[in-house]
Motif scaffolding. Structure first.
Motif, PDB file in Angstrom:
ATOM      1  N   UNK A 135       0.790  -1.224   0.000  1.00 14.22           N
ATOM      2  CA  UNK A 135       0.000   0.000   0.000  1.00 14.22           C
ATOM      3  C   UNK A 135       0.822   1.273   0.000  1.00 14.22           C
ATOM      4  N   UNK A 136       2.133   1.176  -0.035  1.00 16.44           N
ATOM      5  CA  UNK A 136       2.974   2.371  -0.073  1.00 16.44           C
ATOM      6  C   UNK A 136       2.917   2.981  -1.474  1.00 16.44           C
ATOM      7  N   UNK A 137       3.067   4.281  -1.533  1.00 18.90           N
ATOM      8  CA  UNK A 137       2.983   4.973  -2.823  1.00 18.90           C
ATOM      9  C   UNK A 137       4.238   4.749  -3.673  1.00 18.90           C
ATOM     10  N   UNK A 138       5.399   4.656  -3.039  1.00 16.63           N
ATOM     11  CA  UNK A 138       6.661   4.517  -3.781  1.00 16.63           C
ATOM     12  C   UNK A 138       7.313   3.158  -3.579  1.00 16.63           C
ATOM     13  N   UNK A 139       7.368   2.668  -2.358  1.00 15.67           N
ATOM     14  CA  UNK A 139       8.034   1.389  -2.091  1.00 15.67           C
ATOM     15  C   UNK A 139       7.228   0.215  -2.630  1.00 15.67           C
ATOM     16  N   UNK A 140       7.945  -0.783  -3.152  1.00 15.60           N
ATOM     17  CA  UNK A 140       7.326  -2.007  -3.637  1.00 15.60           C
ATOM     18  C   UNK A 140       7.850  -3.247  -2.928  1.00 15.60           C
ATOM     19  N   UNK A 141       9.122  -3.225  -2.457  1.00 20.80           N
ATOM     20  CA  UNK A 141       9.721  -4.415  -1.872  1.00 20.80           C
ATOM     21  C   UNK A 141      10.959  -4.016  -1.066  1.00 20.80           C
ATOM     22  N   UNK A 142      11.218  -4.754  -0.005  1.00 21.25           N
ATOM     23  CA  UNK A 142      12.443  -4.597   0.779  1.00 21.25           C
ATOM     24  C   UNK A 142      13.014  -5.993   0.974  1.00 21.25           C
ATOM     25  N   UNK A 143      14.242  -6.202   0.473  1.00 19.71           N
ATOM     26  CA  UNK A 143      14.873  -7.514   0.549  1.00 19.71           C
ATOM     27  C   UNK A 143      16.246  -7.371   1.196  1.00 19.71           C
ATOM     28  N   UNK A 144      16.435  -8.063   2.322  1.00 19.64           N
ATOM     29  CA  UNK A 144      17.757  -8.087   2.951  1.00 19.64           C
ATOM     30  C   UNK A 144      18.565  -9.145   2.212  1.00 19.64           C
TER      31      UNK A 144
END
Length: 181
Positions: A135-144
């Motif tokens: 639901x973020x406007x800019x972020x799509x994914x965060x992968x460590x």
């Protein structure tokens, strides 16, 4: 002559009235577009000095003009947190070179000069939790992607190549990505 000066006076009053109607009143709140103007750019951001304190958390937040990723470091406000942040065409894991899939139209590689483990015991310090950005406007994914030689690598999938800024506040490393140019 009187007719020309009367017409000219009416024209001046009309233009002045139009300008007054469209200009914001003194002290009026700026519009959303004025609030969200950024000058950050999309080029590499780096700070090489670091005390290499362990990374203990990564969290995200939404703001009116940008999405935010925060790296929590086990240290004090006096500790320096180094970083290297830039856009990449694909994320390759440090050490192995393995391709790490990251969702989004563009990928920001964030390298925090902070290990995700205790350097003395080699025990992990970063919980294996997924950073939620639904639901973020800019972020799509965060992968460590991993932690290698005192640095932790994260792939931040974003909607498009947008301006970003990076800064330290206390014992937190902050990455903000603007919603628009």
């Amino acid at each position: 002559m009187r007719r020309l000066s009367g017409t000219l006076a009416a024209l001046i009053l009309a233009v002045a009235g139009l300008a007054a109607a469209t200009a914001p009143a003194a002290g009026a709140a700026p519009t959303a577009a004025e609030n969200c103007s950024v000058t950050w750019g999309s080029m590499v951001k780096a700070e090489w000095d670091s005390d290499y304190r362990p990374l203990v958390g990564i969290r995200s937040g939404r703001h009116d003009c940008y999405d935010r990723l925060v790296f929590d470091i086990d240290g004090t406000a006096a500790d320096r947190i180094g970083y290297y942040v830039h856009y990449v065409s694909q994320l390759r894991q440090d050490g192995s070179g393995d391709l790490i899939p990251v969702k989004g139209g563009a990928i920001l590689e964030v390298v925090a000069f902070a290990p995700a483990y205790d350097p003395e015991t080699m025990e992990p310090t970063l919980p294996e939790t997924k950073v939620k950005v639904d639901g973020y406007r800019t972020f799509r994914d965060v992968v460590v992607a991993g932690s290698f030689e005192g640095q932790t690598q994260v792939g931040l999938g974003v909607r498009a190549r947008l301006p970003f800024r990076v800064f330290q506040t206390g014992n937190h490393l902050v990455v903000d990505v603007a919603h628009t140019w």
